[in-house]
Scaffold this active site. Structure first.
Site, short mmCIF file in Angstrom:
data_model
loop_
_atom_site.label_atom_id
_atom_site.label_comp_id
_atom_site.label_asym_id
_atom_site.label_seq_id
_atom_site.Cartn_x
_atom_site.Cartn_y
_atom_site.Cartn_z
N LYS A 25 -22.63 0.32 12.24
CA LYS A 25 -21.78 1.57 11.93
C LYS A 25 -21.44 2.37 12.95
O LYS A 25 -20.27 3.03 12.70
CB LYS A 25 -22.23 2.21 10.86
CG LYS A 25 -22.84 1.26 9.49
CD LYS A 25 -21.92 1.13 8.78
CE LYS A 25 -22.22 0.69 7.37
NZ LYS A 25 -20.97 0.60 6.62
N GLU A 51 -20.06 9.27 3.33
CA GLU A 51 -20.87 8.90 2.07
C GLU A 51 -21.84 7.87 2.91
O GLU A 51 -21.62 7.43 3.95
CB GLU A 51 -20.14 8.33 1.16
CG GLU A 51 -19.49 6.55 1.66
CD GLU A 51 -18.85 6.55 2.79
OE1 GLU A 51 -19.13 5.53 3.53
OE2 GLU A 51 -17.96 7.46 3.17
N SER A 90 -25.93 -7.53 11.49
CA SER A 90 -25.54 -6.02 11.41
C SER A 90 -26.29 -4.89 11.52
O SER A 90 -25.85 -3.82 12.00
CB SER A 90 -24.57 -5.92 10.14
OG SER A 90 -25.75 -6.13 8.79
#
Length: 402
Positions: free
Chosen positions: A97, A119, A386
């Site tokens: 991210k 969010e 990830s």
């Protein structure tokens, strides 16, 4: 490091569309803001100084390039294909991210926006956004469903320590869908002063393209690394798919390489009935949700269905529009993995390689565990790992009775 931003995707027949999917379905209030964002993003792509600053932060701050690691013990135990892990879990903040948060954070500053909202589901995007806002001196508000705040309490604490205000969302399913809805309401109200830092490759144009472009560094590195290590491309790349940012980032550079299978793994949850899973391609149909046209889990009346996954980051009723296009064209395959199998994959990777994956990433690991034994030793599987699993220890302790 080369520029990570490039011209429009060959998969886009026109800006904002991936075949029939994508587009912009928003209130009139947001049209100006999205037009402004698109103009500024196009200008940033042409700005060498923007590229230089972003690339420097990705390298010196976030920790790129991430390693491509050969899982020797796992490969030996399973037999069949070699298994490599693309270690996005080793990035600063613990997941992929940060790639997108850095890019959009610089864009927010470029646009003169002092307040950033976002969010988050699993909390990793929230942590990445809070981190970047602290780095750049921006005010930060994170919307997070009450259910997710409870199961990802560690990340809530991290966000607050970084200076972000975390606003709980008690409506609907109290998960990611509802957090996005609240963030969009905030943006409509404060559109001239606020930047909405969307975390996945979904939402209204230009977000799916922009987030994909900021995440495609994963696949660019991966291709260079596997060619350097093996002298050939992998048989398949496997990634979990919630909204779809880590997976489209891993897949994108390989779309023209037709011999490479692209396998996305959705959340199979705890059953096949609507409301028991978050597998959009297993039980959804095309529709509009939160600004874009894509596959959506919905009932016979078109009402958005509840979803379930042990992993908060995959617990979402829709999927990014580029994935919808890849699914319909047959270029990518999408399978599902249930909660129990994902939990088993966490244990297997932890006890074989000493690597604790995030529950989201464990869905992709599980698919590699399933298909590797049927392949030959010449074949290569790459799993996009990830994120790391520290954030999930409360869930893991409960589910695995640690």
């Amino acid at each position: 490091m080369a520029s990570i931003l490039h011209p429009a995707s060959p998969s886009q027949s026109r800006p904002g569309r991936f075949g029939v999917y994508g587009g912009r379905y928003v209130p009139e209030t947001l049209v100006y803001a999205l037009d402004e964002l698109e103009r500024e993003y196009e200008a940033a792509k042409a700005d060498a100084a923007f590229h230089a600053e972003l690339n420097a932060l990705l390298h010196d701050y976030a920790g790129r390039p991430t390693p491509l690691y050969l899982s020797k013990r796992l490969t030996e135990q399973l037999g069949g294909a070699k298994i490599y892990l693309k270690r996005e879990d080793l990035l600063h903040t613990g997941a992929h991210k940060i790639n997108n948060a850095l890019g959009q954070g610089l864009l927010a500053r470029r646009m003169g926006k002092k307040r950033v909202i976002a969010e988050t589901g699993a909390g990793q995007h929230g942590v990445a956004t809070a981190t970047v806002c602290a780095l750049l001196g921006l005010d930060c508000v994170i919307y997070m469903g009450d259910v997710d705040m409870e199961r990802q309490a560690l990340n809530v604490q991290r966000m607050r320590l970084l200076g972000a205000e975390v606003r709980g969302v008690s409506s609907g399913s109290k998960t990611l869908k509802d957090a996005i809805s609240e963030a969009m309401r905030d943006w409509v109200t404060n559109v001239r002063t606020t930047y909405y830092l969307l975390g996945s490759a979904l939402g209204a144009h230009p977000y799916p393209t922009m987030v994909r472009d900021f995440q495609r560094v994963i696949g660019r590195e991966l291709k260079e690394q596997i060619l350097a290590k093996e002298g050939r491309l992998p048989a398949a790349i496997i990634a979990c798919v919630g909204g779809g940012s880590n997976s489209i980032g891993a897949f994108y550079e390989f779309i023209p390489d037709r011999a490479v299978r692209l396998i996305g793994v959705e959340a199979g949850g705890r059953g096949t009935a609507l409301g028991e899973h978050a597998a959009r391609f297993q039980g959804g149909a095309p529709g509009v949700l939160q600004g874009t046209y894509s596959y959506v889990l919905q009932d016979e009346d078109g009402q958005i269905a509840l979803t379930h996954s042990v992993s908060a980051g995959l617990d979402y009723a829709s999927i990014g529009p580029e994935h919808a296009m890849l699914h319909d064209s047959g270029r990518a395959e999408y399978v599902s993995c249930d909660d129990a199998t994902a939990l088993d994959a966490v244990v297997k990777l932890a006890r074989t390689e000493g690597i604790l994956p995030a529950l989201e990433s464990a869905h992709a690991v599980a698919e590699a565990l399933r298909i590797a034994p049927a392949l030959i030793p010449h074949d290569i599987l790459v799993v996009n790992l990830s994120g790391r699993g520290d954030k999930d220890m409360g869930i893991l302790a409960r589910e695995l009775k640690l």
